[in-house]
Write an enzyme that holds these catalytic residues in place. Structure first.
Site, PDB file in Angstrom:
ATOM      1  N   SER A 122      45.672  43.770  33.898  1.00  0.00           N
ATOM      2  CA  SER A 122      46.731  44.668  33.450  1.00  0.00           C
ATOM      3  C   SER A 122      46.165  45.948  32.858  1.00  0.00           C
ATOM      4  O   SER A 122      46.909  46.889  32.616  1.00  0.00           O
ATOM      5  CB  SER A 122      47.650  43.967  32.451  1.00  0.00           C
TER       6      SER A 122
ATOM      7  N   HIS B 173      49.144  43.513  40.636  1.00  0.00           N
ATOM      8  CA  HIS B 173      49.529  43.311  39.238  1.00  0.00           C
ATOM      9  C   HIS B 173      50.941  42.754  39.118  1.00  0.00           C
ATOM     10  O   HIS B 173      51.921  43.471  39.325  1.00  0.00           O
ATOM     11  CB  HIS B 173      49.397  44.652  38.480  1.00  0.00           C
TER      12      HIS B 173
ATOM     13  N   GLU C 264      52.719  45.760  41.073  1.00  0.00           N
ATOM     14  CA  GLU C 264      52.008  47.025  41.283  1.00  0.00           C
ATOM     15  C   GLU C 264      50.820  46.740  42.190  1.00  0.00           C
ATOM     16  O   GLU C 264      50.008  45.861  41.894  1.00  0.00           O
ATOM     17  CB  GLU C 264      51.521  47.596  39.941  1.00  0.00           C
TER      18      GLU C 264
HETATM   19  P1  NAI Z   1      45.041  33.124  30.059  1.00  0.00           P
HETATM   20  O1  NAI Z   1      44.060  33.235  28.958  1.00  0.00           O
HETATM   21  O2  NAI Z   1      46.306  32.388  29.858  1.00  0.00           O
HETATM   22  O3  NAI Z   1      44.316  32.438  31.316  1.00  0.00           O
HETATM   23  C1  NAI Z   1      43.024  32.743  31.743  1.00  0.00           C
HETATM   24  C2  NAI Z   1      42.466  31.530  32.462  1.00  0.00           C
HETATM   25  O4  NAI Z   1      41.255  31.887  33.133  1.00  0.00           O
HETATM   26  C3  NAI Z   1      42.116  30.370  31.540  1.00  0.00           C
HETATM   27  O5  NAI Z   1      42.727  29.194  32.018  1.00  0.00           O
HETATM   28  C4  NAI Z   1      40.583  30.260  31.655  1.00  0.00           C
HETATM   29  O6  NAI Z   1      40.126  28.919  31.545  1.00  0.00           O
HETATM   30  C5  NAI Z   1      40.365  30.802  33.034  1.00  0.00           C
HETATM   31  N1  NAI Z   1      39.011  31.312  33.293  1.00  0.00           N
HETATM   32  C6  NAI Z   1      38.184  32.000  32.479  1.00  0.00           C
HETATM   33  N2  NAI Z   1      37.036  32.296  33.111  1.00  0.00           N
HETATM   34  C7  NAI Z   1      37.142  31.803  34.366  1.00  0.00           C
HETATM   35  C8  NAI Z   1      36.273  31.772  35.501  1.00  0.00           C
HETATM   36  N3  NAI Z   1      35.077  32.332  35.468  1.00  0.00           N
HETATM   37  N4  NAI Z   1      36.711  31.166  36.610  1.00  0.00           N
HETATM   38  C9  NAI Z   1      37.937  30.582  36.664  1.00  0.00           C
HETATM   39  N5  NAI Z   1      38.783  30.566  35.616  1.00  0.00           N
HETATM   40  C10 NAI Z   1      38.390  31.166  34.485  1.00  0.00           C
HETATM   41  O7  NAI Z   1      45.319  34.603  30.558  1.00  0.00           O
HETATM   42  P2  NAI Z   1      46.622  35.237  31.249  1.00  0.00           P
HETATM   43  O8  NAI Z   1      47.548  35.703  30.220  1.00  0.00           O
HETATM   44  O9  NAI Z   1      47.098  34.317  32.309  1.00  0.00           O
HETATM   45  O10 NAI Z   1      46.004  36.529  31.923  1.00  0.00           O
HETATM   46  C11 NAI Z   1      45.181  36.474  33.069  1.00  0.00           C
HETATM   47  C12 NAI Z   1      45.049  37.864  33.662  1.00  0.00           C
HETATM   48  O11 NAI Z   1      46.333  38.364  33.998  1.00  0.00           O
HETATM   49  C13 NAI Z   1      44.434  38.901  32.727  1.00  0.00           C
HETATM   50  O12 NAI Z   1      43.665  39.785  33.491  1.00  0.00           O
HETATM   51  C14 NAI Z   1      45.647  39.615  32.159  1.00  0.00           C
HETATM   52  O13 NAI Z   1      45.362  40.938  31.748  1.00  0.00           O
HETATM   53  C15 NAI Z   1      46.559  39.625  33.362  1.00  0.00           C
HETATM   54  N6  NAI Z   1      47.979  39.749  33.084  1.00  0.00           N
HETATM   55  C16 NAI Z   1      48.567  39.047  32.068  1.00  0.00           C
HETATM   56  C17 NAI Z   1      49.931  39.182  31.803  1.00  0.00           C
HETATM   57  C18 NAI Z   1      50.556  38.401  30.705  1.00  0.00           C
HETATM   58  O14 NAI Z   1      51.700  38.734  30.330  1.00  0.00           O
HETATM   59  N7  NAI Z   1      49.935  37.365  30.163  1.00  0.00           N
HETATM   60  C19 NAI Z   1      50.774  40.092  32.600  1.00  0.00           C
HETATM   61  C20 NAI Z   1      50.080  40.724  33.707  1.00  0.00           C
HETATM   62  C21 NAI Z   1      48.734  40.560  33.900  1.00  0.00           C
END
Ligand code: NAI
Length: 559
Positions: A280, A301, A313
């Protein structure tokens, strides 16, 4: 006029007020259709049906109402209560911003049991009135914009898309689980990969819950939900990745981790496949650095909650190739989403425009304005939630991080007020720990936290709700002008569509820039200048806004 006579008033209201279609089997149960014929028997079925009609074997449609419903709908007093309740529900739901459902109730109440000619005349007049109204025009335009969005890429680019039969989602967190769910719901095989067993299980559970909910809402049947869930393969390793056409990474928001994941994917996936990032705030271009084939990297996105927000996006990095861009764009369409192509600049489009809006809520709070007043002002405008409530949802750590990144990359006008830092120091992280501007119990808000006074001080500021609204919305309009000038997105129409589909900006206003045009760009320009001299340079008008306002132009009306 016809529907209530066929299926009864209450059921008709249900369909008319929501515009919801009903599946065949339910239409039969309601008495809306006489017969449902399975697709594979349609020829014989149609012949039999026609001969039954000709033989007079199909009885005249009658609503099969229960005794209770017959008693209510059959007497004037009962009907009056029904219509009054329906109107109350509509007013709560639409806050009075959408005239059509109320008009429909009025037509029903005036025409039920009336002679057909008179009933049709009343209906036609009501419809004519609605059609030429501002809300109808705004909504028709939004519909047109969403259709245009599908044609945003020229055919010469689109044909470079690769076919996507197998998807991988990396990172099974909040976003990853939900993205895997919509991919599977679309009957596409998907691998959900994480590095942590617990996180993977939670992601799979999240996807299963969403599919079950969709089945309960009758988007598909329980059985179909089960088949769709079976398409998600949860893994901790990269087995089978050579078959994956499109990988979407949704791991933690850290450049080093994302680059590492992409470099691993490059070794396990075929060279033609596409690598997409759901970041994001990070640069898609930088994320492709060091890869052998950076042209396969693109941004995809999604917005939270993924199954509800229609916008995606599609981010074109500096080196993104046509194949990656077209594949991501097509895939978003295949998922039933609305893709908008944006440039790889901080915050892309939607988060960038939300930046000054949310920051301004912080400045207003610093100025002593109450949380309730700020959120009320924007709710009254038609936003799905106020900015303080939205900050709670996003989480204060994510919001400050994103704000700082945007200020660093774009300019000081996007710098957050220091308020969220003080909230975080006080142990408040937003909804995620149950303590934000509001308090939460089991994920539900229980009202503004009275102990906020310890962080914010007493609420002694006084501003009209309209002043609060303008303080939050004018900088958003201004930022849209900056973004258009920099070519983040190709048109003002696209800005309007993205804000409606990505933030729930009220569709009846036609979109952010259509609203600004109708409000008056001259008024907004003068307003921004006044705020600039009173409160500082963050309100300095963008050149494009100045230019348009000074020549009486508009963003969205054809000149
Ligand atoms: P989150 O912290 O809930 O999930 C991240 C996951 O990635 C965790 O389960 C973790 O164990 C896993 N992970 C970490 N390193 C890894 C690796 N090397 N290989 C595989 N898995 C791995 O994060 P969230 O909120 O789901 O965000 C994920 C992405 O989406 C980020 O880039 C964030 O900026 C983006 N995003 C988030 C939004 C939101 O509202 N939470 C909205 C739009 C985009």
């Amino acid at each position: 006029v016809k529907l209530p006579a066929v299926i009864g008033i209450q059921r008709a209201l249900d369909m008319i007020l929501t515009g919801k279609a009903v599946p065949g089997a339910r239409a039969k149960r309601l008495g809306l259709v006489d017969r449902v014929i399975p697709h594979h028997e349609r020829e014989r079925g149609q012949r039999e049906f026609v001969s039954d009609v000709l033989a007079g074997k199909i009885p005249r449609a009658e609503p099969g109402l229960s005794l209770r419903d017959r008693l209510i709908e059959g007497n004037p007093l009962g009907r009056r209560v029904l219509f009054a309740l329906a109107a109350k529900g509509v007013r709560e739901e639409t806050k009075g911003n959408y005239p059509a459902p109320l008009k429909a109730i009025e037509v029903l109440s005036r025409t039920f049991g009336a002679p057909p000619d008179e009933a049709y005349r009343i209906e036609a007049e009501a419809r004519a009135e609605l059609l030429v109204g501002d809300v109808s025009k705004a909504l028709v335009r939004v519909f047109g914009l969403s259709q245009d969005a599908k044609r945003a890429l020229p055919e010469s680019v689109l044909e470079a898309a690769i076919e996507v039969n197998r998807v991988a989602v990396i990172g099974a967190g909040v976003m990853g689980g939900a993205i895997a769910e919509i991919v599977a719901a679309n009957d596409t095989d998907t691998v959900l990969k994480d590095i942590d067993r617990g996180a993977l299980d939670a992601g799979l559970r999240h996807a299963a819950d969403l599919l079950r909910k969709a089945a309960r809402a009758r988007v598909f049947t329980e059985e179909e939900a089960g088949l769709k869930l079976a398409r998600i393969d949860g893994r901790l390793d990269y087995e089978g990745f050579e078959e994956v056409d499109l990988a979407i990474e949704a791991v933690v928001e850290k450049m080093a981790v994302k680059k590492h994941v992409f470099s691993e994917l490059e070794t396990v996936m075929s060279p033609e496949s596409v690598l997409a990032t759901n970041t994001s705030s990070l640069s898609v271009t930088e994320m492709a650095d060091g890869l052998e084939r950076p042209e396969r990297v693109v941004g995809l996105h999604f917005f939270n909650p993924v199954h509800k927000m229609p916008l995606v996006e599609v981010i074109r990095g500096d080196r993104t190739g046509d194949a990656a861009l077209a594949t991501a764009f097509r895939f978003a369409l295949q998922l039933g989403k609305t893709p908008v192509v944006v440039a790889d600049t901080p915050g892309f489009l939607v988060n960038r425009l939300l930046g000054p809006y949310l920051n301004e809520a912080g400045h207003l709070l610093e100025q002593g304005i109450a949380v309730e007043a700020i959120d009320r002002a924007l709710l009254d405008f038609g936003m799905p939630m106020g900015p303080c409530r939205l900050l709670d949802e996003i989480g204060f750590e994510v919001a400050t991080h994103a704000g700082r990144e945007m200020a660093r990359g774009i300019g000081d006008r996007l710098a957050p007020s220091g308020l969220l830092d003080r909230m975080i120091e006080d142990g408040r992280l937003g909804k995620k720990n149950g303590r934000g501007f509001y308090l939460y119990e089991k994920g539900k808000s229980t009202g503004v936290d009275p102990s906020l006074v310890d962080v914010l001080g007493p609420r002694s500021g006084q501003l009209e709700l309209s002043e609060i609204r303008d303080r939050c919305l004018w900088p958003m309009v201004n930022e849209a002008a900056w973004a258009l000038e920099e070519g983040v997105v190709d048109s003002a129409d696209r800005v309007d569509l993205a804000m409606i589909m990505g933030t729930g900006f009220p569709p009846f206003r036609g979109g952010l820039l259509r609203w600004a045009d109708d409000f008056g760009l001259g008024i907004i320009l003068e307003g921004l200048r006044g705020l600039e001299s009173q409160l500082g340079p963050r309100f300095a008008p963008a050149p494009m806004l100045k230019e348009l306002a000074e020549r009486n132009g508009t963003f969205t009306h054809p000149s």
